[in-house]
Scaffold this motif. Structure first.
Motif, short mmCIF file in Angstrom:
data_model
loop_
_atom_site.label_atom_id
_atom_site.label_comp_id
_atom_site.label_asym_id
_atom_site.label_seq_id
_atom_site.Cartn_x
_atom_site.Cartn_y
_atom_site.Cartn_z
N TRP A 71 0.81 -1.22 0.00
CA TRP A 71 0.00 0.00 0.00
C TRP A 71 0.85 1.27 0.00
O TRP A 71 0.29 2.37 -0.06
N GLU A 72 2.17 1.13 0.05
CA GLU A 72 3.04 2.29 -0.22
C GLU A 72 3.20 2.35 -1.74
O GLU A 72 4.20 1.97 -2.32
N LEU A 73 2.14 2.85 -2.37
CA LEU A 73 1.97 2.70 -3.82
C LEU A 73 3.05 3.39 -4.64
O LEU A 73 3.33 2.97 -5.77
N SER A 74 3.65 4.44 -4.12
CA SER A 74 4.66 5.17 -4.89
C SER A 74 6.08 4.73 -4.58
O SER A 74 7.03 5.25 -5.15
N ASN A 75 6.20 3.79 -3.67
CA ASN A 75 7.52 3.28 -3.31
C ASN A 75 7.79 2.03 -4.13
O ASN A 75 7.43 0.92 -3.75
N PHE A 76 8.43 2.22 -5.27
CA PHE A 76 8.65 1.11 -6.19
C PHE A 76 9.81 0.19 -5.78
O PHE A 76 9.83 -0.98 -6.13
N ASP A 77 10.76 0.75 -5.05
CA ASP A 77 12.01 0.02 -4.76
C ASP A 77 11.95 -0.65 -3.40
O ASP A 77 12.79 -0.42 -2.53
N GLN A 78 10.96 -1.51 -3.23
CA GLN A 78 10.78 -2.20 -1.95
C GLN A 78 11.41 -3.59 -1.96
O GLN A 78 11.69 -4.15 -3.02
N LYS A 79 11.59 -4.12 -0.76
CA LYS A 79 12.04 -5.50 -0.65
C LYS A 79 10.89 -6.43 -0.99
O LYS A 79 9.73 -6.14 -0.75
N TRP A 80 11.25 -7.57 -1.59
CA TRP A 80 10.24 -8.54 -1.97
C TRP A 80 9.81 -9.36 -0.75
O TRP A 80 10.58 -9.57 0.18
N LEU A 81 8.58 -9.83 -0.79
CA LEU A 81 8.11 -10.78 0.21
C LEU A 81 8.76 -12.14 -0.03
O LEU A 81 9.24 -12.42 -1.13
N PRO A 82 8.74 -13.04 0.97
CA PRO A 82 9.20 -14.41 0.74
C PRO A 82 8.41 -15.03 -0.42
O PRO A 82 7.25 -14.67 -0.66
N VAL A 83 9.02 -15.97 -1.11
CA VAL A 83 8.46 -16.47 -2.37
C VAL A 83 7.04 -17.00 -2.22
O VAL A 83 6.19 -16.81 -3.10
N SER A 84 6.72 -17.64 -1.08
CA SER A 84 5.37 -18.20 -0.91
C SER A 84 4.30 -17.12 -0.90
O SER A 84 3.15 -17.36 -1.28
N GLN A 85 4.66 -15.91 -0.46
CA GLN A 85 3.73 -14.78 -0.48
C GLN A 85 3.89 -13.96 -1.76
O GLN A 85 2.92 -13.40 -2.27
N HIS A 86 5.09 -13.92 -2.26
CA HIS A 86 5.40 -13.17 -3.47
C HIS A 86 4.56 -13.64 -4.66
O HIS A 86 4.14 -12.85 -5.50
N LEU A 87 4.29 -14.94 -4.70
CA LEU A 87 3.58 -15.52 -5.85
C LEU A 87 2.10 -15.16 -5.88
O LEU A 87 1.44 -15.38 -6.88
N GLU A 88 1.57 -14.65 -4.77
CA GLU A 88 0.19 -14.15 -4.76
C GLU A 88 0.25 -12.69 -5.20
O GLU A 88 0.30 -11.78 -4.40
N ILE A 89 0.21 -12.49 -6.51
CA ILE A 89 0.65 -11.22 -7.09
C ILE A 89 -0.41 -10.14 -7.16
O ILE A 89 -0.09 -8.97 -7.37
N GLY A 90 -1.67 -10.49 -7.04
CA GLY A 90 -2.72 -9.49 -7.18
C GLY A 90 -4.02 -9.96 -6.57
O GLY A 90 -4.04 -10.91 -5.79
N THR A 91 -5.10 -9.30 -6.90
CA THR A 91 -6.40 -9.61 -6.32
C THR A 91 -6.76 -11.08 -6.54
O THR A 91 -6.80 -11.53 -7.68
N PRO A 92 -7.03 -11.82 -5.48
CA PRO A 92 -7.31 -13.25 -5.62
C PRO A 92 -8.77 -13.51 -6.00
O PRO A 92 -9.62 -12.63 -5.97
N ASN A 93 -9.03 -14.76 -6.34
CA ASN A 93 -10.38 -15.22 -6.68
C ASN A 93 -11.17 -15.41 -5.39
O ASN A 93 -11.40 -16.53 -4.94
#
Length: 386
Positions: free
Chosen positions: A254-276
């Motif tokens: 939700w820090e929408l203008s902060n592009f250079d953030q650290k990535w989440l761990p891969v298990s969370q990283h793969l949930e990339i957008g609004t889910p079903n």
């Protein structure tokens, strides 16, 4: 209570009330393809849609609560160390692909499969030939892939072994615990396609040393299409790089203008957008239903039903059973051929006109009952074969 069911008559009546098609003349025995939607699932979906339609509308908070509860439920089905190891996916293929595409491959690396697999557990690996990765296949013997066969096939280049918990065609159930021990001994990754077993049974990913397990929800888990998940072990999570990314893949999305953030761990990283969320609201209800009945009881009743089918089909002189007779080697799938039926596709279509649903696969007939089915329903199909 008979050997053929572990449910009392009143229990079974109550269970079947949740599946309205059982109140009609329809006999549905094709759960290895897709399962019916229960009343509980339908109501959960309708509640979510109603809130979006004429209620709060912005019901993201409700959706997130449902997702977390569903993640917890899935974790219990596979005995994960942590719910954080469960990543929502849309289907089994997406989970297998996340593993195949997320590893750093070296030319000459080897992936070990077998010739009974459904394409979901083959195609994501085949495409890795662009990295010089070789796919080798174990040739099943009597429709089986045993732990000994796996160990004999492992070479110094083998990096990953992948297998279905239950084979879609033969119904053979792999000895995951023994295979997992072999993979651990040889330090190779162990991946399981679990769609044909979870819901008919549970899997202990820790006891089986499974590094990745992927499953869609629309078969034995009796959930809407487009719902699934991927389990990742801590060992594999450290090796895996996300093959896709999105706005939810960072630590503070939700820090929408902060592009250079650290990535989440891969298990969370793969949930990339609004889910079903609509679909997972349905899955949530289905998993609760299965839990309330008792997962071990569900497994036992399915085995009792397939015991019955196995015995009856074995008694027919014109029938060849493809699935294993031993219950420890099967789950909910019973596959066979009969000399009386040469065109299995046409036969299945004929049954559909009589409101009986089984399936034809590769010229073979496949019956797949779930826990709510009855001996009488099995007899309806068996009588149609004569």
């Amino acid at each position: 209570m008979s050997r053929d069911t572990i449910f009392s008559e009143s229990e079974l009546t109550e269970i079947r009330e949740n599946f309205p098609h059982t109140k009609t003349e329809r006999v549905y025995l094709n759960h290895a393809a897709i399962s019916p939607i229960s009343w509980a699932v339908k109501q959960a979906i309708e509640k979510f849609i109603s809130d979006r339609h004429s209620g709060k509308i912005d019901n993201i908070e409700m959706g997130m609560s449902i997702l977390q509860e569903t993640r917890d439920l899935i974790s219990g089905f596979v005995h994960a160390e942590s719910t954080e190891q469960i990543t929502f996916m849309s289907n089994t293929s997406e989970g297998i692909t996340a593993v195949a595409e997320g590893l750093d491959w070296n030319e000459g690396d080897e992936i070990l499969l077998n010739h009974m697999e459904f394409p979901t557990n083959v195609q994501p690996y085949r495409i890795l030939d662009r990295f010089g990765v070789n796919v080798r296949y174990i040739e099943p013997v009597n429709n089986r892939v045993t732990p000994g066969m796996v160990e004999s096939a492992i070479s110094s280049n083998t990096r990953l072994f992948s297998i279905s918990a239950v084979q879609y065609l033969t119904g053979f159930k792999a000895d995951l615990e023994a295979i997992g021990a072999i993979c651990k001994k040889h330090n190779i990754l162990f991946v399981v396609d679990a769609i044909q077993y979870l819901g008919a049974g549970t899997i202990d990913v820790q006891a089986c040393n499974i590094d990745a397990l992927s499953a869609g929800g629309h078969k034995w888990l009796m959930s809407p299409m487009g719902t699934g998940f991927l389990y990742l072990s801590e060992k594999l999570s450290k090796q895996l790089k996300p093959y896709k990314t999105g706005w939810l893949s960072v630590q503070e999305p939700w820090e929408l203008s902060n592009f250079d953030q650290k990535w989440l761990p891969v298990s969370q990283h793969l949930e990339i957008g609004t889910p079903n969320m609509i679909g997972f609201a349905g899955m949530n209800a289905s998993l609760k239903t299965l839990n309330s009945i008792g997962l071990s009881r569900i497994t036992e009743n399915i085995l009792n039903l397939t015991d019955y089918l196995t015995v009856k089909l074995s008694q027919q002189n014109n029938t060849q059973l493809i699935s294993p007779k031993e219950r420890e080697e099967r789950a909910g799938i019973v596959t066979f051929t009969t000399t009386d039926i040469t065109d299995t596709e046409a036969f299945v279509e004929t049954l559909k006109k009589k409101n009986i649903t089984i399936s034809s696969r590769e010229g073979k007939l496949r019956i797949a009952p779930h826990f709510y089915n009855t001996i009488e329903e099995l007899d309806t199909v068996l009588n149609a074969l004569i």
